[in-house]
Scaffold this motif. Structure first.
Motif, PDB file in Angstrom:
ATOM      1  N   ARG A   1       6.725  12.229  11.833  1.00 57.61           N
ATOM      2  CA  ARG A   1       6.660  10.769  12.024  1.00 57.61           C
ATOM      3  C   ARG A   1       6.825  10.070  10.677  1.00 57.61           C
ATOM      4  NH1 ARG A   1       4.060   7.720  16.016  1.00 57.61           N
ATOM      5  NH2 ARG A   1       3.558   9.723  16.926  1.00 57.61           N
ATOM      6  N   LEU A   2       7.858   9.236  10.590  1.00 62.22           N
ATOM      7  CA  LEU A   2       8.064   8.452   9.361  1.00 62.22           C
ATOM      8  C   LEU A   2       7.618   7.027   9.644  1.00 62.22           C
ATOM      9  CD1 LEU A   2      11.669   9.669   8.426  1.00 62.22           C
ATOM     10  CD2 LEU A   2       9.511  10.467   7.517  1.00 62.22           C
ATOM     11  N   TYR A   3       6.667   6.553   8.882  1.00 60.80           N
ATOM     12  CA  TYR A   3       6.157   5.203   9.111  1.00 60.80           C
ATOM     13  C   TYR A   3       7.236   4.173   8.817  1.00 60.80           C
ATOM     14  CZ  TYR A   3       1.697   7.611   8.739  1.00 60.80           C
ATOM     15  OH  TYR A   3       0.650   8.468   8.901  1.00 60.80           O
ATOM     16  N   GLY A   4       7.329   3.183   9.689  1.00 57.25           N
ATOM     17  CA  GLY A   4       8.278   2.108   9.459  1.00 57.25           C
ATOM     18  C   GLY A   4       7.848   1.285   8.252  1.00 57.25           C
ATOM     19  N   PRO A   5       8.831   0.689   7.552  1.00 50.50           N
ATOM     20  CA  PRO A   5       8.466  -0.129   6.398  1.00 50.50           C
ATOM     21  C   PRO A   5       7.579  -1.294   6.810  1.00 50.50           C
ATOM     22  CG  PRO A   5      10.872  -0.035   6.701  1.00 50.50           C
ATOM     23  CD  PRO A   5      10.269   0.732   7.822  1.00 50.50           C
TER      24      PRO A   5
ATOM     25  N   MET B   1       7.936  -9.245   9.016  1.00 45.37           N
ATOM     26  CA  MET B   1       7.887  -8.025   8.204  1.00 45.37           C
ATOM     27  C   MET B   1       8.728  -6.870   8.720  1.00 45.37           C
ATOM     28  SD  MET B   1       5.969  -8.995   5.888  1.00 45.37           S
ATOM     29  CE  MET B   1       4.753 -10.249   5.494  1.00 45.37           C
ATOM     30  N   SER B   2       8.938  -6.796  10.027  1.00 43.37           N
ATOM     31  CA  SER B   2       9.585  -5.601  10.558  1.00 43.37           C
ATOM     32  C   SER B   2      11.099  -5.655  10.372  1.00 43.37           C
ATOM     33  CB  SER B   2       9.272  -5.463  12.050  1.00 43.37           C
ATOM     34  OG  SER B   2      10.057  -4.434  12.590  1.00 43.37           O
TER      35      SER B   2
ATOM     36  N   MET C   1       0.851  -1.189   0.000  1.00 41.73           N
ATOM     37  CA  MET C   1       0.000   0.000   0.000  1.00 41.73           C
ATOM     38  C   MET C   1       0.887   1.240   0.000  1.00 41.73           C
ATOM     39  SD  MET C   1      -2.603   1.194   2.967  1.00 41.73           S
ATOM     40  CE  MET C   1      -1.293   1.622   4.088  1.00 41.73           C
ATOM     41  N   GLY C   2       0.694   2.150  -0.899  1.00 40.90           N
ATOM     42  CA  GLY C   2       1.494   3.377  -0.904  1.00 40.90           C
ATOM     43  C   GLY C   2       0.785   4.430  -0.087  1.00 40.90           C
ATOM     44  N   ALA C   3       1.530   5.021   0.860  1.00 41.98           N
ATOM     45  CA  ALA C   3       0.911   6.043   1.701  1.00 41.98           C
ATOM     46  C   ALA C   3       0.457   7.230   0.844  1.00 41.98           C
ATOM     47  CB  ALA C   3       1.881   6.502   2.763  1.00 41.98           C
TER      48      ALA C   3
ATOM     49  N   HIS D   1      13.231   6.330   5.914  1.00 44.95           N
ATOM     50  CA  HIS D   1      13.277   6.028   7.334  1.00 44.95           C
ATOM     51  C   HIS D   1      14.656   5.531   7.794  1.00 44.95           C
ATOM     52  CE1 HIS D   1      12.515   2.765  10.279  1.00 44.95           C
ATOM     53  NE2 HIS D   1      11.546   3.525  10.747  1.00 44.95           N
ATOM     54  N   SER D   2      15.399   4.871   6.853  1.00 48.25           N
ATOM     55  CA  SER D   2      16.645   4.216   7.281  1.00 48.25           C
ATOM     56  C   SER D   2      17.871   5.141   7.189  1.00 48.25           C
ATOM     57  CB  SER D   2      16.881   2.958   6.434  1.00 48.25           C
ATOM     58  OG  SER D   2      17.055   3.347   5.091  1.00 48.25           O
ATOM     59  N   LEU D   3      17.691   6.372   6.707  1.00 46.93           N
ATOM     60  CA  LEU D   3      18.847   7.274   6.592  1.00 46.93           C
ATOM     61  C   LEU D   3      19.318   7.736   7.966  1.00 46.93           C
ATOM     62  CD1 LEU D   3      17.678   9.622   3.669  1.00 46.93           C
ATOM     63  CD2 LEU D   3      19.393   7.797   3.552  1.00 46.93           C
TER      64      LEU D   3
END
Ligand SMILES: Nc1ncnc2c1ncn2[C@@H]1O[C@H](COP(=O)(O)OP(=O)(O)OP(=O)(O)O)[C@@H](O)[C@H]1O
Length: 405
Positions: free
Chosen positions: A89-93, A362-363, A1-3, A28-30
């Motif tokens: 807030r950046l949603y986690g993958p 998934m996380s 799903m694309g935000a 998010h990972s930067l």
């Protein structure tokens, strides 16, 4: 799903205020150094008044890695040299497997108007911007929090004060805080959120079950542990508990569903308690929200010996049912809410146990989610007999008449 799809499909507003949106995303990972220019660009895109501000006016720090998201504090120095603070807030993958972002956004808009949580300031491709809450996060029970006190004055005030906010600790089990949480939770449960009012716990549990029971793990240790789970047994438990709880005809409310200490914040000066993080919010059984909150007394170490006693629960229920006259609440109402809460407390264990299995796959976060599954599922099995017995005995009382047949 694309935000991005969600934001472009929805007109986002808070009351009559239209919320700015941007299609931009930030990875998010930067590292914080690399993420800064992305966040600055994002803020400039969202908020016109800052579009020409020099980048040096923006400062960024991490608030929390969270189990689910990355939360940043962004401070903007405007011309008058006053800092404007907000959170990004950046949603986690892969969080969309367990979180319905559309449902969350819908809820935030209405809850914010009703005075709950942080203000929604903007939405973007993979997250949102909210107001920064200047408050302390509560702690789970059992953690000695004196070291967290800013100074001795708070302690001295505590000795003389009857205000709930001036307490010896930020322990959510503290009776004054518990009473305030109960009072606010009742108000939260009275907020109307448009859309379906169907309680979600069993839909979510069954959806989680379907995903959790068909996972494939490559990693040796995870795979071995996962294969010891009897999904037939878990499914039987879900059905048995659903049948029991259905007989309670419990009230359905808009529930927070994740009221752990980290989602409760307290500003002592303003005497204000905040509920935050509505990611799991949905229409649900009232007892689920309360039972789930009580499970969180166990804290991050999952020490379920900290689960509230019947007296502590009654204290909470009195303030939930009638915060003006807590001592006038009839005993039969306390008993009924006790049965409802502790039956759904069991459902909360099944919910988070299955949630953890999906996270294990998934996380990207390095956390032993499979052990967490076992912790929650074993606690469910440990408590099941006692609370099934209490619920069945309650349901068999003749004075309950037709209602519980
Ligand atoms: N608007 C805000 N203002 C100030 N601090 C905040 C705000 N929102 C969250 N926090 C702080 O950040 C912490 C994590 O926030 P939150 O629970 O929303 O993140 P999360 O990624 O969903 O975490 P988790 O998945 O672990 O619940 C909170 O416990 C609180 O201390």
């Amino acid at each position: 799903m694309g935000a991005t799809k969600i934001w472009s499909a929805m007109e986002v507003s808070e009351g009559t205020r239209k919320i700015p949106s941007s299609p931009l995303t930030a990875d998010h990972s930067l590292s914080i150094t690399h993420i800064k220019p992305k966040i600055v660009a994002l803020c400039k895109d969202l908020f016109n008044q800052w579009s020409n501000l020099d980048d040096s006016r923006f400062s960024i720090e991490t608030v929390s890695g969270g189990i689910t998201n990355l939360l940043l504090k962004v401070s903007v120095r405007e011309d008058d040299a006053k800092d404007e603070n907000m959170t990004v807030r950046l949603y986690g993958p892969n969080t969309e497997y367990v979180i319905n972002r559309e449902r969350e956004l819908q809820a935030i808009q209405h809850l914010s108007v009703a005075g709950f949580g942080a203000k929604l300031l903007g939405v973007f491709g993979n997250g949102m911007v909210q107001s920064f809450i200047d408050a302390r996060t509560l702690t789970p029970s059992g953690i000695p929090t004196f070291s967290l006190l800013p100074n001795l004055v708070v302690l001295l005030l505590y000795a003389n004060s009857c205000h709930f906010l001036v307490t010896s600790s930020t322990d959510m089990k503290n009776p004054k805080l518990a009473a305030e949480i109960a009072k606010q939770l009742r108000k939260f449960h009275q907020v109307e959120i448009p859309g379906s009012k169907e309680p979600q716990v069993w839909n979510d549990v069954l959806k989680f079950f379907k995903n959790a029971s068909t996972l494939q793990f490559d990693n040796g240790e995870k795979k071995i542990k996962y294969e010891t789970i009897s999904f037939q047994e878990v499914h039987d438990e879900i059905i048995e508990l659903k049948e029991l709880t259905d007989r309670l005809n419990a009230p359905v409310v808009f529930a927070h569903n994740d009221l752990l200490s980290g989602n409760l914040m307290l500003n002592e000066d303003k005497e204000k308690l905040y509920f935050i993080d509505f990611e799991y919010g949905s229409y649900n059984y009232r007892g689920f929200d309360i039972g789930n909150h009580f499970n969180e007394y166990a804290g991050y170490d999952c020490d379920y010996s900290l689960y509230p006693s019947k007296d502590e629960q009654f204290h909470f229920f009195r303030h939930y049912l009638d915060s003006d006259q807590p001592n006038e609440v009839p005993g039969k109402d306390l008993e009924a809410l006790y049965v409802e809460t502790n039956s759904y407390m069991l459902a909360s264990h099944l919910y988070w146990a299955l949630w953890a299995l999906i996270q294990a796959k998934m996380s990207p976060i390095d956390f032993d989610y499979i052990s967490y599954f076992f912790m929650r599922y074993n606690e469910y099995k440990k408590q099941k007999e006692n609370y099934f017995c209490i619920a069945k005995s309650y349901l068999s009382k003749p004075e309950l008449g037709e209602r519980f047949i």
